[in-house]
Design a protein around this motif. Structure first.
Motif, PDB file in Angstrom:
ATOM      1  N   SER A 166      42.682  34.526  49.392  1.00 46.11           N
ATOM      2  CA  SER A 166      43.326  35.772  49.814  1.00 46.11           C
ATOM      3  C   SER A 166      44.768  35.882  49.388  1.00 46.11           C
ATOM      4  O   SER A 166      45.184  37.042  49.381  1.00 46.11           O
ATOM      5  N   ARG A 190      45.261  38.178  46.472  1.00 43.36           N
ATOM      6  CA  ARG A 190      44.838  39.415  46.420  1.00 43.36           C
ATOM      7  C   ARG A 190      46.041  40.373  46.629  1.00 43.36           C
ATOM      8  O   ARG A 190      46.750  40.214  47.655  1.00 43.36           O
ATOM      9  N   PRO A 235      45.890  44.259  47.107  1.00 48.51           N
ATOM     10  CA  PRO A 235      45.233  45.629  47.260  1.00 48.51           C
ATOM     11  C   PRO A 235      45.811  46.836  46.691  1.00 48.51           C
ATOM     12  O   PRO A 235      45.430  47.905  46.324  1.00 48.51           O
ATOM     13  N   TYR A 276      47.321  44.699  37.881  1.00 46.65           N
ATOM     14  CA  TYR A 276      47.064  43.327  38.499  1.00 46.65           C
ATOM     15  C   TYR A 276      46.924  42.444  37.370  1.00 46.65           C
ATOM     16  O   TYR A 276      47.470  41.218  37.519  1.00 46.65           O
ATOM     17  N   ILE A 284      42.056  33.049  40.183  1.00 52.17           N
ATOM     18  CA  ILE A 284      41.062  33.854  41.079  1.00 52.17           C
ATOM     19  C   ILE A 284      39.614  33.777  40.429  1.00 52.17           C
ATOM     20  O   ILE A 284      38.483  34.066  41.007  1.00 52.17           O
ATOM     21  N   ILE A 298      36.947  33.592  43.737  1.00 45.52           N
ATOM     22  CA  ILE A 298      36.571  34.931  44.011  1.00 45.52           C
ATOM     23  C   ILE A 298      35.505  35.436  43.331  1.00 45.52           C
ATOM     24  O   ILE A 298      35.390  35.309  42.019  1.00 45.52           O
ATOM     25  N   TYR A 349      36.855  45.147  39.919  1.00 46.68           N
ATOM     26  CA  TYR A 349      38.194  44.838  40.701  1.00 46.68           C
ATOM     27  C   TYR A 349      38.184  45.274  42.142  1.00 46.68           C
ATOM     28  O   TYR A 349      38.591  44.492  43.105  1.00 46.68           O
ATOM     29  N   MET A 361      38.916  42.214  44.725  1.00 43.45           N
ATOM     30  CA  MET A 361      40.264  42.050  44.987  1.00 43.45           C
ATOM     31  C   MET A 361      40.920  42.961  46.044  1.00 43.45           C
ATOM     32  O   MET A 361      42.022  42.817  46.464  1.00 43.45           O
TER      33      MET A 361
END
Length: 339
Positions: free
Chosen positions: A138, A141, A143, A150, A228, A232, A322, A326
Motif C-alpha cells: 500500500s 498507492r 489515490p 502515476y 506494483i 498488487i 487502475y 491502485m
C-alpha cells in the motif's frame, strides 16, 4: 480446530520438502555461485562510475548520453540490487559485513534509512505478503493521482521523495541512529554532487543537480512498475484469514520475464525470480536464478500457482484497472479449505 492443525501440518510438510530440495542445490553450489557473481556485478558497477563521470566532460551528445546511461545504470545497480541483497543479508554470511554493506548501499548510495527498510521490507512485506494493511504494497498507492500521472510522471519524483521520506522516518529512531543515518545520507548526496563538479567539470551547481536528477531517475519508471506489478492485482488476505505460508506465497507473488538491463540493475530476485525470493529471501540473485527450476517444478507438481506474466501485459492491466487496483481498497480473497 483439527482441520486447522491438519492444514498447518500439511503446510509445514510442503515447506520442509521444498526447503530440502533447495538446500541440496545451495549446498552443492560454490561461493562464487552463492555470493561471488552478485558481488562482482556490484563491484563492476562501482568501477564503471569513473568512466561515466569522464564521459560527461565531452560536449558530444552521444558521449554525454553514454555517461548518463553508465551512471544511471550503475546507480540503480548499487541502490536497488545492492540495497535489496544487503537488507536480506544475501551478500555475505558474515553478520558484521552484512551490516556494513547494508549501511553503505542503503544510506550512502540510496539515501534511505536502513532501519526502516529492514522493518518495512523484511518484517512487513515478507512476513505478511499481501496481507491487507501490513504487507500489501500500500505504500506504493497514491489515490490522489490519476493513472497516467502515476504510471508516466510520478516515477520522476522517486529521487526526490526517497531522502525526504528517510528524513521523516528519523523521528522514529534513537538519536545516535538518526545522526548516523543523516551523516551517511548527506555523505552520499554530497559525494555525487562533488564528483559532478570536480571530475565531470560541470560549471554551475544547477547543472550538476540536474545531472544528479537525470541519473537517479533513469530507471525510475521500471522500478516503480516492477514494485506494483508483482503483488498488487494478485490475491489479498486479511490477517485473521490468511492462508498458510506456501499457499500465501504461491498465490500472492508474480515473476516477470528476464530482461538484460533489469536483471543487471535490479537483480533476478526482484524481476524474474521474485517468487523464489519470497520463499528463500536470504538467497542471492544468482542462487534464486539457480533454484528457479526446482521451485517452479515443485509448485506445479503440487498443483499450486506459479504466477508469471509479461511486463507489457501487467502494464496494460494497471492502465485499464487502475481505479480498482491502485485507488480502492482491494477485495479480500476467500480461500475455502486453505486456511
Amino acid at each position: 480446530r483439527r482441520l486447522c492443525r491438519h492444514s498447518r501440518r500439511g503446510d509445514e510438510s510442503l515447506q520442509g520438502e521444498l526447503e530440502a530440495l533447495v538446500h541440496d542445490v545451495v549446498k552443492a553450489s560454490s561461493w562464487w555461485e552463492r555470493h561471488g557473481v552478485d558481488c562482482a556485478i556490484l563491484a563492476l558497477s562501482l568501477l564503471a562510475v569513473p568512466a561515466g563521470l569522464f564521459c560527461l566532460r565531452f560536449e558530444n551528445v552521444l558521449v554525454f548520453a553514454l555517461g548518463i546511461t553508465i551512471l544511471g545504470v550503475s546507480h540503480y545497480t548499487l541502490t536497488v540490487k545492492g540495497s535489496h541483497l544487503a537488507t536480506h543479508g544475501a551478500l555475505t554470511e558474515s553478520k558484521r559485513w552484512s551490516k556494513i554493506w547494508e549501511l553503505f548501499f542503503l544510506e550512502v548510495c540510496t539515501g534511505f534509512t536502513a532501519e526502516y527498510a529492514n522493518y518495512g521490507h523484511v518484517k512487513m512485506r515478507h512476513g505478511y505478503t499481501n496481507v491487507i494493511g501490513m504487507g500489501d504494497s500500500s505504500t506504493w498507492r497514491l489515490p490522489c493521482l490519476n493513472r497516467y500521472v502515476y504510471m508516466f510522471l510520478a516515477p520522476f519524483l522517486i529521487p526526490i521523495i526517497t531522502p525526504l521520506v528517510a528524513l521523516k522516518r528519523l523521528r522514529d529512531v534513537e538519536v545516535w541512529t538518526a545522526l548516523r543515518t543523516l551523516g551517511l545520507i548527506s555523505l552520499g548526496l554530497y559525494s555525487h554532487y562533488w564528483l559532478l563538479l570536480n571530475v565531470s567539470g560541470f560549471k554551475s551547481p544547477r547543472s550538476a543537480l540536474a545531472c544528479m536528477f537525470a541519473t537517479r531517475s533513469l530507471l525510475a519508471h521500471p522500478y516503480l512498475h516492477v514494485n506494483i506489478f508483482q503483488h498488487i492485482g494478485l490475491p489479498m488476505f486479511s490477517l485473521d484469514k490468511k492462508p498458510l505460508r506456501v499457499h500465501m506465497l504461491s498465490l500472492g507473488v508474480l515473476n516477470l520475464p528476464r530482461s538484460p538491463v533489469l536483471d543487471w540493475a535490479f537483480g533476478h530476485s526482484i524481476v524474474s525470480c521474485h517468487v523464489e525470493h519470497h520463499f528463500f529471501p536470504r538467497l542471492s540473485d544468482n542462487m534464486c536464478l539457480k533454484v528457479k527450476p526446482v521451485v517452479s517444478h515443485f509448485l506445479q507438481e503440487k498443483q499450486l500457482p506459479y504466477n508469471e506474466d509479461s511486463y507489457l501485459a501487467r502494464f496494460r492491466l494497471f492502465l485499464s484497472c487502475y481505479e480498482e487496483l491502485m485507488v480502492h481498497t482491494p477485495p479480500i480473497t476467500e480461500l475455502v479449505g486453505l486456511q
